[in-house]
Write a protein that holds these residues in place. Structure first.
Motif, PDB file in Angstrom:
ATOM      1  N   ALA A  13       0.974  -0.686   0.137  1.00 24.48           N
ATOM      2  CA  ALA A  13      -0.237   0.014   0.330  1.00 24.48           C
ATOM      3  C   ALA A  13       0.948   1.276  -0.015  1.00 24.48           C
ATOM      4  O   ALA A  13       0.046   1.884  -0.705  1.00 24.48           O
ATOM      5  N   ASP A  14       1.727   1.637   0.540  1.00 20.69           N
ATOM      6  CA  ASP A  14       2.642   2.181   1.045  1.00 20.69           C
ATOM      7  C   ASP A  14       3.242   2.291  -0.345  1.00 20.69           C
ATOM      8  O   ASP A  14       3.433   4.225  -1.260  1.00 20.69           O
ATOM      9  N   LEU A  15       4.186   1.784  -1.502  1.00 25.98           N
ATOM     10  CA  LEU A  15       4.607   2.188  -2.323  1.00 25.98           C
ATOM     11  C   LEU A  15       3.757   2.062  -4.087  1.00 25.98           C
ATOM     12  O   LEU A  15       4.121   3.187  -4.606  1.00 25.98           O
ATOM     13  N   ILE A  16       1.900   1.603  -3.712  1.00 28.46           N
ATOM     14  CA  ILE A  16       1.806   1.555  -4.320  1.00 28.46           C
ATOM     15  C   ILE A  16       1.110   3.469  -4.535  1.00 28.46           C
ATOM     16  O   ILE A  16       0.778   4.588  -4.775  1.00 28.46           O
ATOM     17  N   SER A  17       1.296   3.922  -2.786  1.00 26.29           N
ATOM     18  CA  SER A  17       0.664   5.530  -3.015  1.00 26.29           C
ATOM     19  C   SER A  17       1.592   6.521  -2.660  1.00 26.29           C
ATOM     20  O   SER A  17       1.512   7.290  -3.483  1.00 26.29           O
ATOM     21  N   ARG A  18       3.044   5.776  -2.911  1.00 27.25           N
ATOM     22  CA  ARG A  18       4.172   6.667  -3.285  1.00 27.25           C
ATOM     23  C   ARG A  18       4.049   6.826  -4.865  1.00 27.25           C
ATOM     24  O   ARG A  18       4.955   7.475  -5.665  1.00 27.25           O
ATOM     25  N   GLY A  19       3.274   5.729  -5.699  1.00 26.99           N
ATOM     26  CA  GLY A  19       3.212   6.068  -7.207  1.00 26.99           C
ATOM     27  C   GLY A  19       3.818   4.980  -8.531  1.00 26.99           C
ATOM     28  O   GLY A  19       4.137   5.120  -8.904  1.00 26.99           O
ATOM     29  N   TYR A  20       4.347   4.026  -7.449  1.00 25.36           N
ATOM     30  CA  TYR A  20       4.482   3.109  -7.542  1.00 25.36           C
ATOM     31  C   TYR A  20       3.724   1.731  -8.012  1.00 25.36           C
ATOM     32  O   TYR A  20       2.672   1.651  -7.418  1.00 25.36           O
TER      33      TYR A  20
END
Length: 70
Positions: A13-20
């Motif tokens: 979720a953290d990576l997705i929220s940072r645009g990954y």
């Protein structure tokens, strides 16, 4: 080598929220005998090609036709 460690739901979720975004890449198995034989055959063909133009013709013939397409 095995598979990489799986991400926790929080890490994902953290990576997705940072645009990954997750991507899976499949590549030829370099240990496969058939693949090794194909590489050797192609290397021999390149080694005996007398002119650069012939090499480029060969690359165009065996390569995908969409390398330069966006």
């Amino acid at each position: 080598m095995g598979r990489p460690r799986e991400l926790s739901p929080e890490e994902r979720a953290d990576l997705i929220s940072r645009g990954y975004r997750p991507v899976e890449i499949w590549i030829p198995d370099a240990d496969d005998r058939t693949f090794q034989e194909q590489l050797q055959q192609e290397a021999r063909q390149i080694a005996v090609a007398p002119e650069e133009d012939e090499i480029m013709d060969w690359i165009a013939a065996v390569g995908p036709d969409n390398w330069d397409k966006p």
